[in-house]
Design a protein around this motif. Structure first.
Motif, PDB file in Angstrom:
ATOM      1  N   ALA A   1      32.218  52.963  42.245  1.00  0.00           N
ATOM      2  CA  ALA A   1      33.361  52.016  42.445  1.00  0.00           C
ATOM      3  C   ALA A   1      34.663  52.981  42.337  1.00  0.00           C
TER       4      ALA A   1
ATOM      5  N   GLU B   1      39.196  42.767  51.185  1.00  0.00           N
ATOM      6  CA  GLU B   1      39.103  43.182  49.748  1.00  0.00           C
ATOM      7  C   GLU B   1      38.360  44.646  49.863  1.00  0.00           C
ATOM      8  N   ASP B   2      38.536  45.400  48.974  1.00  0.00           N
ATOM      9  CA  ASP B   2      38.089  46.796  49.093  1.00  0.00           C
ATOM     10  C   ASP B   2      36.685  47.008  48.356  1.00  0.00           C
ATOM     11  N   ILE B   3      36.161  46.039  47.689  1.00  0.00           N
ATOM     12  CA  ILE B   3      34.828  46.001  46.999  1.00  0.00           C
ATOM     13  C   ILE B   3      33.611  45.736  48.194  1.00  0.00           C
TER      14      ILE B   3
ATOM     15  N   HIS C   1      35.658  39.459  40.602  1.00  0.00           N
ATOM     16  CA  HIS C   1      34.392  39.139  41.379  1.00  0.00           C
ATOM     17  C   HIS C   1      33.442  38.541  40.521  1.00  0.00           C
TER      18      HIS C   1
ATOM     19  N   LEU D   1      36.964  52.894  45.534  1.00  0.00           N
ATOM     20  CA  LEU D   1      38.339  52.466  45.483  1.00  0.00           C
ATOM     21  C   LEU D   1      39.245  53.273  45.090  1.00  0.00           C
TER      22      LEU D   1
ATOM     23  N   VAL E   1      38.609  44.285  38.076  1.00  0.00           N
ATOM     24  CA  VAL E   1      37.844  44.041  39.275  1.00  0.00           C
ATOM     25  C   VAL E   1      36.731  43.492  38.922  1.00  0.00           C
TER      26      VAL E   1
END
Length: 93
Positions: free
Chosen positions: A73, A19-21, A91, A77, A87
């Motif tokens: 973010a 995941e990109d977070i 999460h 992102l 998003v």
């Protein structure tokens, strides 16, 4: 924090996720935990707000920390603001 929110220091980071977070969270955690730097950081952020914007808010009811997290973010992102609510909901757990 609002009821039901989790502090950034309490978030379990998963560095094996694709995941990109997760790669964004250590930096935000560091900024949040280093109190002497926050006034300078928020002053820099405040210098870029639109004329007529509420001093402590980016959007109505959004304090500068949330503005920083949302803008970080979006930048990290490479997304538009429309993606962020989805998003955030994904999460929550």
């Amino acid at each position: 924090m609002d009821p039901g929110e989790i502090g950034i220091a309490d978030i379990e980071l998963n560095f094996v996720s694709r995941e990109d977070i997760p790669p964004l969270l250590p930096g935000l955690r560091h900024l949040n935990g280093y109190e002497p730097f926050r006034p300078h950081l928020f002053a820099l952020l405040g210098a870029h707000r639109l004329p007529g914007a509420i001093r402590k808010a980016g959007l109505p009811g959004m304090e500068m920390w949330r503005v920083l997290v949302m803008s970080g973010a979006m930048q990290g992102l490479g997304c538009e603001i429309d993606r962020l609510p989805r998003v955030g909901k994904e999460h929550m757990t």
